[in-house]
Design a protein around this motif. Sequence first.
Motif, PDB file in Angstrom:
ATOM      1  N   TYR A  66       0.833  -1.196   0.000  1.00  0.00           N
ATOM      2  CA  TYR A  66       0.000   0.000   0.000  1.00  0.00           C
ATOM      3  C   TYR A  66       0.875   1.256   0.000  1.00  0.00           C
ATOM      4  N   TYR A  67       0.393   2.313  -0.663  1.00  0.00           N
ATOM      5  CA  TYR A  67       1.170   3.539  -0.803  1.00  0.00           C
ATOM      6  C   TYR A  67       0.272   4.751  -0.665  1.00  0.00           C
ATOM      7  N   GLU A  68       0.865   5.858  -0.195  1.00  0.00           N
ATOM      8  CA  GLU A  68       0.091   7.076   0.009  1.00  0.00           C
ATOM      9  C   GLU A  68      -0.067   7.900  -1.255  1.00  0.00           C
ATOM     10  N   ASN A  69       0.773   7.665  -2.269  1.00  0.00           N
ATOM     11  CA  ASN A  69       0.607   8.417  -3.512  1.00  0.00           C
ATOM     12  C   ASN A  69       0.952   7.546  -4.710  1.00  0.00           C
ATOM     13  N   TYR A  70       0.506   7.988  -5.857  1.00  0.00           N
ATOM     14  CA  TYR A  70       0.616   7.207  -7.084  1.00  0.00           C
ATOM     15  C   TYR A  70       2.068   7.020  -7.522  1.00  0.00           C
ATOM     16  N   GLU A  71       2.873   8.076  -7.370  1.00  0.00           N
ATOM     17  CA  GLU A  71       4.269   7.993  -7.817  1.00  0.00           C
ATOM     18  C   GLU A  71       5.051   6.961  -7.010  1.00  0.00           C
ATOM     19  N   ASP A  72       4.847   6.952  -5.689  1.00  0.00           N
ATOM     20  CA  ASP A  72       5.526   5.951  -4.852  1.00  0.00           C
ATOM     21  C   ASP A  72       5.074   4.544  -5.223  1.00  0.00           C
ATOM     22  N   MET A  73       3.800   4.403  -5.537  1.00  0.00           N
ATOM     23  CA  MET A  73       3.294   3.081  -5.921  1.00  0.00           C
ATOM     24  C   MET A  73       3.966   2.606  -7.203  1.00  0.00           C
ATOM     25  N   LEU A  74       4.082   3.486  -8.202  1.00  0.00           N
ATOM     26  CA  LEU A  74       4.725   3.097  -9.460  1.00  0.00           C
ATOM     27  C   LEU A  74       6.187   2.723  -9.249  1.00  0.00           C
ATOM     28  N   SER A  75       6.868   3.482  -8.373  1.00  0.00           N
ATOM     29  CA  SER A  75       8.301   3.238  -8.139  1.00  0.00           C
ATOM     30  C   SER A  75       8.548   2.174  -7.087  1.00  0.00           C
ATOM     31  N   SER A  76       7.480   1.746  -6.413  1.00  0.00           N
ATOM     32  CA  SER A  76       7.582   0.758  -5.343  1.00  0.00           C
ATOM     33  C   SER A  76       8.521   1.228  -4.241  1.00  0.00           C
ATOM     34  N   VAL A 114       3.777   0.968   6.070  1.00  0.00           N
ATOM     35  CA  VAL A 114       4.258  -0.155   6.872  1.00  0.00           C
ATOM     36  C   VAL A 114       3.191  -0.630   7.852  1.00  0.00           C
ATOM     37  N   ASN A 115       2.579   0.309   8.557  1.00  0.00           N
ATOM     38  CA  ASN A 115       1.553  -0.037   9.541  1.00  0.00           C
ATOM     39  C   ASN A 115       0.204  -0.113   8.841  1.00  0.00           C
ATOM     40  N   LEU A 116      -0.325  -1.325   8.689  1.00  0.00           N
ATOM     41  CA  LEU A 116      -1.592  -1.504   7.982  1.00  0.00           C
ATOM     42  C   LEU A 116      -2.797  -1.155   8.846  1.00  0.00           C
ATOM     43  N   LEU A 117      -2.575  -0.837  10.116  1.00  0.00           N
ATOM     44  CA  LEU A 117      -3.594  -0.143  10.908  1.00  0.00           C
ATOM     45  C   LEU A 117      -3.341   1.342  10.694  1.00  0.00           C
ATOM     46  N   TYR A 118      -3.819   1.831   9.564  1.00  0.00           N
ATOM     47  CA  TYR A 118      -3.379   3.115   9.009  1.00  0.00           C
ATOM     48  C   TYR A 118      -4.254   4.267   9.494  1.00  0.00           C
ATOM     49  N   GLU A 119      -3.610   5.327   9.975  1.00  0.00           N
ATOM     50  CA  GLU A 119      -4.322   6.549  10.329  1.00  0.00           C
ATOM     51  C   GLU A 119      -4.205   7.529   9.173  1.00  0.00           C
ATOM     52  N   ASN A 120      -5.340   7.990   8.679  1.00  0.00           N
ATOM     53  CA  ASN A 120      -5.353   8.881   7.518  1.00  0.00           C
ATOM     54  C   ASN A 120      -4.641  10.187   7.816  1.00  0.00           C
ATOM     55  N   THR A 121      -4.138  10.834   6.764  1.00  0.00           N
ATOM     56  CA  THR A 121      -3.477  12.126   6.894  1.00  0.00           C
ATOM     57  C   THR A 121      -4.378  13.273   6.456  1.00  0.00           C
ATOM     58  N   ILE A 122      -5.298  13.015   5.536  1.00  0.00           N
ATOM     59  CA  ILE A 122      -6.303  13.985   5.121  1.00  0.00           C
ATOM     60  C   ILE A 122      -7.634  13.255   5.033  1.00  0.00           C
TER      61      ILE A 122
END
Length: 345
Positions: A291-301, A306-314
């Motif tokens: 899982y990734y917070e933005n599209y660019e990080d997802m594409l670049s892996s 890390v923590n799948l008990l995820y607290e949202n930022t927005i």
Amino acid sequence: MKIFKLVAFIFLMVFFGSCENEPLGKIDPSQVIQVNSELYNLIEKAANSDFTNEITCIDFNYGFTLIIYDEDFEIFGYQVINSDSEFSDFLDTLEEGKSISLSYPITSTLNSGEPYTINNNDELKEAIEKCLVSDEITTCNNILTETSCIWKISHIVGPNSEYDSSYFEVSNTGNVGLYSDENSFAGTWIIYFIEDELHLNIFLIGNEDVKEAWNYDWKVISYDESQMTIENGTDRFQLLKECTEPCKKFLFEECEIRPGSEKAIFNLDSYFECFFPFTRIDDPETIRTTYYENYEDMLSSVNPIVNLLYENTINPQIIYVRFDDIITGELVTSMPLVLKVIECS
């Protein structure tokens, strides 16, 4: 539900969409109703159960999510409205300087055959003042807001054929997600009657093409337990209900940690069975999920969550899921998820 008469109300979608995190920006002041304005007071009067001239031209299907703006016309917060009494109480307590949002135009043909259009706040005010007597409205049943199902979009006619085979998902708080071409968009919709004509008012934010395609007061020209057909004068779509086991979801709501915090904990791992059917991957054992917070990080892996008990930022937030072949490590596919924090009593 008390039946309203031409209080053509709220439909502003408040979510981000697409592969880019675009700022929402300020709302056009002409598209909001400010507290203690003449129009606001008129709507408050119409929503109050003590109002002797019962308003009956528009019948809202609760619940829906109301967007609140501050003195600078920036998003201040959200309020879920579940009944006429909640609507009235909320209007009565909203602070000076705040505003609530509207979506125009709203068009209809009245029982008399006369065309009816509301383009702005002034016309809405006039409509409320004039529309004091009407036949009883048939209330919309819950088949149009079945929260265990999603709506597959089938394009019938018009220029926006690229949305064929996309999906809408609707929650019981009036929040909605649009999943199209491996992008997600989110917002709210409201279903209501103008006299005996059913409407679906849609407003999306974050991508100009999507807004231009969907931000309309749609007429529902037919519906039954399995479909509804909507048109706006340019496009016509059929929305086909899909109710599957196990669940099929890409919009996930969680309750606030603390009232007013706009923060929640999302157990990302627990959503897997619901969003996995969208991937069209046959066997989940053949892929690795990150899982990734933005599209660019997802594409670049890079920079995975890390923590799948995820607290949202927005709030709301779009995150991205990457599916890699467990043997080759190569990207198989990806998809965005909509995370929305809601107020829970």
